[in-house]
Design a protein around this motif. Structure first.
Motif, PDB file in Angstrom:
ATOM      1  N   LYS A   3       0.855  -1.179   0.000  1.00  0.00           N
ATOM      2  CA  LYS A   3       0.000   0.000   0.000  1.00  0.00           C
ATOM      3  C   LYS A   3       0.894   1.234   0.000  1.00  0.00           C
ATOM      4  CE  LYS A   3      -3.500  -2.284   2.732  1.00  0.00           C
ATOM      5  NZ  LYS A   3      -4.016  -2.398   4.091  1.00  0.00           N
ATOM      6  N   TYR A   4       0.436   2.263  -0.704  1.00  0.00           N
ATOM      7  CA  TYR A   4       1.148   3.534  -0.751  1.00  0.00           C
ATOM      8  C   TYR A   4       0.172   4.667  -0.499  1.00  0.00           C
ATOM      9  CZ  TYR A   4       5.329   1.299  -2.486  1.00  0.00           C
ATOM     10  OH  TYR A   4       6.454   0.514  -2.591  1.00  0.00           O
ATOM     11  N   LEU A   5       0.631   5.638   0.261  1.00  0.00           N
ATOM     12  CA  LEU A   5      -0.156   6.827   0.548  1.00  0.00           C
ATOM     13  C   LEU A   5       0.370   7.955  -0.325  1.00  0.00           C
ATOM     14  CD1 LEU A   5      -2.403   7.660   2.531  1.00  0.00           C
ATOM     15  CD2 LEU A   5      -0.629   8.454   4.072  1.00  0.00           C
ATOM     16  N   LEU A   6      -0.507   8.553  -1.123  1.00  0.00           N
ATOM     17  CA  LEU A   6      -0.167   9.732  -1.901  1.00  0.00           C
ATOM     18  C   LEU A   6      -0.681  10.916  -1.095  1.00  0.00           C
ATOM     19  CD1 LEU A   6      -1.247   8.665  -5.508  1.00  0.00           C
ATOM     20  CD2 LEU A   6       0.827   8.072  -4.246  1.00  0.00           C
ATOM     21  N   ILE A   7       0.234  11.663  -0.493  1.00  0.00           N
ATOM     22  CA  ILE A   7      -0.117  12.751   0.410  1.00  0.00           C
ATOM     23  C   ILE A   7      -0.093  14.056  -0.373  1.00  0.00           C
ATOM     24  CG2 ILE A   7       0.517  13.983   2.519  1.00  0.00           C
ATOM     25  CD1 ILE A   7       2.042  11.337   3.320  1.00  0.00           C
ATOM     26  N   MET A   8      -1.221  14.740  -0.404  1.00  0.00           N
ATOM     27  CA  MET A   8      -1.317  16.017  -1.108  1.00  0.00           C
ATOM     28  C   MET A   8      -0.822  17.123  -0.180  1.00  0.00           C
ATOM     29  SD  MET A   8      -4.980  15.505  -3.013  1.00  0.00           S
ATOM     30  CE  MET A   8      -5.861  15.092  -1.509  1.00  0.00           C
ATOM     31  N   ARG A   9       0.227  17.820  -0.628  1.00  0.00           N
ATOM     32  CA  ARG A   9       0.790  18.920   0.157  1.00  0.00           C
ATOM     33  C   ARG A   9       0.705  20.197  -0.662  1.00  0.00           C
ATOM     34  NH1 ARG A   9       6.429  16.348   1.527  1.00  0.00           N
ATOM     35  NH2 ARG A   9       6.954  18.379   0.727  1.00  0.00           N
ATOM     36  N   LEU A  42      -7.559   1.924  -5.794  1.00  0.00           N
ATOM     37  CA  LEU A  42      -7.929   2.890  -4.761  1.00  0.00           C
ATOM     38  C   LEU A  42      -8.548   2.201  -3.550  1.00  0.00           C
ATOM     39  CD1 LEU A  42      -8.083   5.912  -4.036  1.00  0.00           C
ATOM     40  CD2 LEU A  42     -10.410   5.885  -4.935  1.00  0.00           C
ATOM     41  N   LEU A  43      -7.956   2.438  -2.376  1.00  0.00           N
ATOM     42  CA  LEU A  43      -8.500   1.929  -1.115  1.00  0.00           C
ATOM     43  C   LEU A  43      -9.257   3.018  -0.368  1.00  0.00           C
ATOM     44  CD1 LEU A  43      -5.460  -0.174   0.146  1.00  0.00           C
ATOM     45  CD2 LEU A  43      -7.536  -1.002  -0.977  1.00  0.00           C
ATOM     46  N   ALA A  44      -8.761   4.270  -0.454  1.00  0.00           N
ATOM     47  CA  ALA A  44      -9.397   5.389   0.245  1.00  0.00           C
ATOM     48  C   ALA A  44      -8.899   6.692  -0.363  1.00  0.00           C
ATOM     49  CB  ALA A  44      -9.074   5.356   1.738  1.00  0.00           C
ATOM     50  N   ALA A  45      -9.715   7.720  -0.255  1.00  0.00           N
ATOM     51  CA  ALA A  45      -9.337   9.064  -0.697  1.00  0.00           C
ATOM     52  C   ALA A  45     -10.112  10.062   0.146  1.00  0.00           C
ATOM     53  CB  ALA A  45      -9.649   9.259  -2.176  1.00  0.00           C
ATOM     54  N   GLU A  46      -9.413  11.007   0.735  1.00  0.00           N
ATOM     55  CA  GLU A  46     -10.066  12.014   1.571  1.00  0.00           C
ATOM     56  C   GLU A  46      -9.333  13.339   1.452  1.00  0.00           C
ATOM     57  OE1 GLU A  46     -12.846  11.587   3.323  1.00  0.00           O
ATOM     58  OE2 GLU A  46     -12.974   9.418   3.132  1.00  0.00           O
ATOM     59  N   PHE A  81      -5.387  12.894   0.959  1.00  0.00           N
ATOM     60  CA  PHE A  81      -4.593  11.733   0.573  1.00  0.00           C
ATOM     61  C   PHE A  81      -5.389  10.786  -0.310  1.00  0.00           C
ATOM     62  CE2 PHE A  81      -6.898  10.379   4.303  1.00  0.00           C
ATOM     63  CZ  PHE A  81      -7.294   9.098   3.977  1.00  0.00           C
ATOM     64  N   PHE A  82      -4.649   9.942  -1.004  1.00  0.00           N
ATOM     65  CA  PHE A  82      -5.172   8.777  -1.711  1.00  0.00           C
ATOM     66  C   PHE A  82      -4.395   7.585  -1.167  1.00  0.00           C
ATOM     67  CE2 PHE A  82      -5.404  12.237  -4.854  1.00  0.00           C
ATOM     68  CZ  PHE A  82      -6.760  12.212  -5.159  1.00  0.00           C
ATOM     69  N   LEU A  83      -5.068   6.525  -0.775  1.00  0.00           N
ATOM     70  CA  LEU A  83      -4.420   5.301  -0.332  1.00  0.00           C
ATOM     71  C   LEU A  83      -4.593   4.272  -1.437  1.00  0.00           C
ATOM     72  CD1 LEU A  83      -2.945   3.668   1.856  1.00  0.00           C
ATOM     73  CD2 LEU A  83      -5.197   3.080   2.795  1.00  0.00           C
ATOM     74  N   LEU A  84      -3.472   3.804  -1.974  1.00  0.00           N
ATOM     75  CA  LEU A  84      -3.488   2.884  -3.108  1.00  0.00           C
ATOM     76  C   LEU A  84      -2.923   1.524  -2.747  1.00  0.00           C
ATOM     77  CD1 LEU A  84      -2.087   5.222  -5.926  1.00  0.00           C
ATOM     78  CD2 LEU A  84      -4.426   5.014  -5.078  1.00  0.00           C
ATOM     79  N   ASP A  85      -3.437   0.508  -3.375  1.00  0.00           N
ATOM     80  CA  ASP A  85      -2.936  -0.859  -3.262  1.00  0.00           C
ATOM     81  C   ASP A  85      -2.356  -1.202  -4.632  1.00  0.00           C
ATOM     82  OD1 ASP A  85      -2.406  -3.432  -2.438  1.00  0.00           O
ATOM     83  OD2 ASP A  85      -4.503  -4.060  -2.375  1.00  0.00           O
ATOM     84  N   VAL A  86      -1.051  -1.040  -4.775  1.00  0.00           N
ATOM     85  CA  VAL A  86      -0.379  -1.217  -6.064  1.00  0.00           C
ATOM     86  C   VAL A  86       0.800  -2.170  -5.911  1.00  0.00           C
ATOM     87  CG1 VAL A  86      -1.085   1.020  -6.978  1.00  0.00           C
ATOM     88  CG2 VAL A  86       1.013   0.870  -5.670  1.00  0.00           C
TER      89      VAL A  86
END
Length: 123
Positions: A3-9, A42-46, A81-86
């Motif tokens: 899993k990877y977290l794409l953190i929007m900054r 996509l696992l989660a996005a908030e 963030f977007f939580l991805l399962d890649v």
């Protein structure tokens, strides 16, 4: 799969640019989310509320100190963030490069360790 977290900054400037075109940004983001859903990653996005609505709990002293946001000298704020399962970090980076973001924004890519990787405490 990892899993990877794409953190929007974002910065004040990039956030202002995003808000100036909010309808277009939201439509583009919804389309991006649909693409990730169709790809099965996509696992989660908030998104997060305005930093001025948050608080900071600071543990640098003897007792925790709570301070109302915004966060003083912070130049980049975590906006969502977007939580991805890649399959790999490279795949996460490829998705990160496609995130609809305002100029000046950054996307931080961080792997989320599995539960088998967290140090265990002997009881």
């Amino acid at each position: 799969m990892p899993k990877y977290l794409l953190i929007m900054r974002g910065t004040d400037e990039s956030n202002a640019a995003m808000m100036a075109n909010i309808d277009e940004m939201m439509a583009t983001t919804r389309q991006f989310i649909e693409e990730m859903v169709k790809a099965g990653v996509l696992l989660a996005a908030e998104g997060l509320d305005d930093p001025g609505q948050g608080v900071v709990v600071d543990f640098s002293g003897e007792a925790p100190v709570v301070t109302d946001g915004p966060y003083g000298e912070t130049k980049e704020l975590f906006g969502g963030f977007f939580l991805l399962d890649v399959a790999s970090k490279q795949e996460a980076v490829e998705w990160a490069k496609r995130v609809p973001a305002a100029p000046g924004s950054k996307i931080e890519v961080r792997r989320v360790p599995g539960s088998d990787e967290v140090p265990q405490v002997d009881e």
